[in-house]
Design a protein around this motif. Structure first.
Motif: not given
Length: 472
Positions: A433-459
């Motif tokens: 649980t995080v405090q409401r109004g606080s700032r959070q950072a999420l990291r996504c590390t990818t690899y592939g050939v050719p370089p993949p495109k990253i898309q974020w979705f909020w559920h």
């Protein structure tokens, strides 16, 4: 009056026809010899003299042992008869030999079925048989429905000859003049031969205590062909001026009488060989050309026959004017493979004659030496279990050193790698649980050939449902 005239004309025509028939069936309608006997017996080195008379031009048919080039043979032609309207021919054969034994026939030149004949024996105690015995026994074949003839004809009519079968038990076949017949002009005749008449046979005669033999081997043909093949069924490629050798090999059962023939576009030399085995016979026919030309291009067919059975096999001969080497890309110079493939093949378009030497390089090094997963197959390079490190520059070197011909092309191979998310491979703790109004950072590390495109979705989280109060 008119009827009488027609009758006279018709009678005249019939009279002429009858006259012609009488003339054709009259004297000398068939040539006449000056001997009345059907056979003559001469001693060796005596002179044979025969005179033939007929209405038209004459010719002689002679035994095979008498050739027209024989210097002891002379034939004189002349006109004869009271008014010299007839034709006479005198044959003189001096120093007659045993081989001259046979039928002498006088024929009309334009009606050869009209003939007079006399059979002449030339007695020779040193050579009782007309034919000379070869070094090896003469090979003879039993054919269904045909008589078997042992051609041991003799040089005098009353010679006593025996027919001996040498296979155990050795036996002398007695002529019964029904199935086994003796004829001094032909030899022994077996009218209805069977399997018992196969093997080694001899005609035997004794003269002054000396035994004379003529040997024969009889076989019953087997009409079967087991196998036929050429030493090269694929197209044969060669250069003009080169050599060609095609070997047609046939396997057949024992007692087979196989004949092999060829059809081909140019000229060639044919040699044949037979190798008997314990249960089969191998027949070889070798077609060879020492100096090939353009006219020798085309189909070469080996025809095999054993009685009524026929088989054939063929190949194509391609004759090039000069050596050549052609090399180019098949599907472009940039290729794509996928990591994890079981195998990937790099195949250029290569046409060369003589066959070119092929070497594959990977990033400037010999590919097969760089990695055990690289394997050359013909002009192709096969990569097994494709991995990301297989990407790079591939060069195929081709050459015909004998003629100084060299070509090379280069490929760029891109190995595609499926996109991967690094965080999925690492156990990440639930941020809780995080405090409401606080700032959070999420990291996504990818690899592939050719370089993949990253898309974020909020559920968004599903809303909490009210829990019903328990019943009292």
């Amino acid at each position: 009056m008119i009827g009488t005239l027609l009758l006279l004309i018709l009678c005249g025509m019939l009279g002429c026809t009858l006259g012609k028939d009488k003339e054709s069936k009259g004297k000398f309608s068939t040539p006449v010899l000056d001997v009345s006997e059907q056979q003559l017996v001469l001693e060796a080195n005596q002179t044979l003299r025969l005179k033939c008379r007929g209405r038209w031009e004459l010719l002689w048919a002679l035994p095979s042992g008498v050739t027209k080039e024989n210097q002891t043979l002379r034939v004189d032609e002349s006109r004869c008869g009271k008014r010299e309207t007839q034709h006479c021919s005198t044959l003189v054969l001096s120093h007659a030999k045993a081989r001259h034994t046979g039928s002498f026939r006088c024929r009309y030149r334009h009606k050869q079925q009209k003939q007079a004949a006399v059979y002449v024996y030339v007695r020779d105690s040193q050579r009782p048989f007309v034919r000379v015995q070869k070094e090896s026994p003469e090979l003879m074949f039993l054919k269904e429905g045909e008589p078997l003839i042992f051609p041991c004809k003799v040089t005098w009519p009353d010679a006593v000859v025996s027919l001996i079968k040498w296979q155990a038990p050795i036996q002398t076949l007695i002529p019964d003049q029904k199935n086994i017949i003796w004829n001094s002009r032909q030899g022994f005749i077996i009218r209805s031969p069977s399997i018992v008449h196969t093997g080694l046979f001899s005609c035997e005669i004794k003269v002054n205590g000396v035994k004379h033999l003529q040997h024969y081997i009889t076989h019953r043909p087997v009409n079967e062909i087991l196998e036929v093949y050429l030493n090269s069924t694929r197209p044969v490629q060669t250069l003009q001026g080169g050599r060609l050798a095609l070997n047609c090999t046939v396997t057949a059962p024992l007692n087979s009488r196989v004949t092999i023939s060829w059809s081909y576009p140019g000229t060639a030399n044919i040699t044949k060989r037979i190798m008997p085995g314990k249960s089969q016979i191998m027949f070889y026919s070798i077609l060879s050309i020492s100096h090939l030309r353009k006219s020798d291009r085309g189909a070469y067919t080996c025809h095999v026959r054993n009685g009524p059975v026929h088989r054939e096999t063929n190949t194509t001969v391609i004759v090039y004017d000069e050596p050549f080497l052609r090399l180019k890309h098949r599907q472009g110079s940039v290729l794509h493979a996928s990591a994890g493939q079981k195998y990937y093949r790099l195949t250029p378009k290569l046409r060369a004659f003589p066959p070119a030497e092929v070497i594959w390089l990977k990033d400037g090094m010999v590919a097969a030496e760089k990695c055990s997963r690289y394997h050359a197959e013909g002009s192709s390079l096969v990569i097994r279990d494709v991995a990301e490190e297989d990407a790079g520059v591939y060069t195929v070197l081709t050459g015909i050193q004998q003629f100084g011909l060299y070509r090379n092309i280069t490929y760029s191979l891109v190995v595609n790698v499926r996109p991967q998310i690094g965080e999925k491979a690492v156990s990440v703790q639930d941020p809780g649980t995080v405090q409401r109004g606080s700032r959070q950072a999420l990291r996504c590390t990818t690899y592939g050939v050719p370089p993949p495109k990253i898309q974020w979705f909020w559920h968004p989280c599903p809303p909490k449902r009210n829990t019903p109060a328990p019943l009292a």
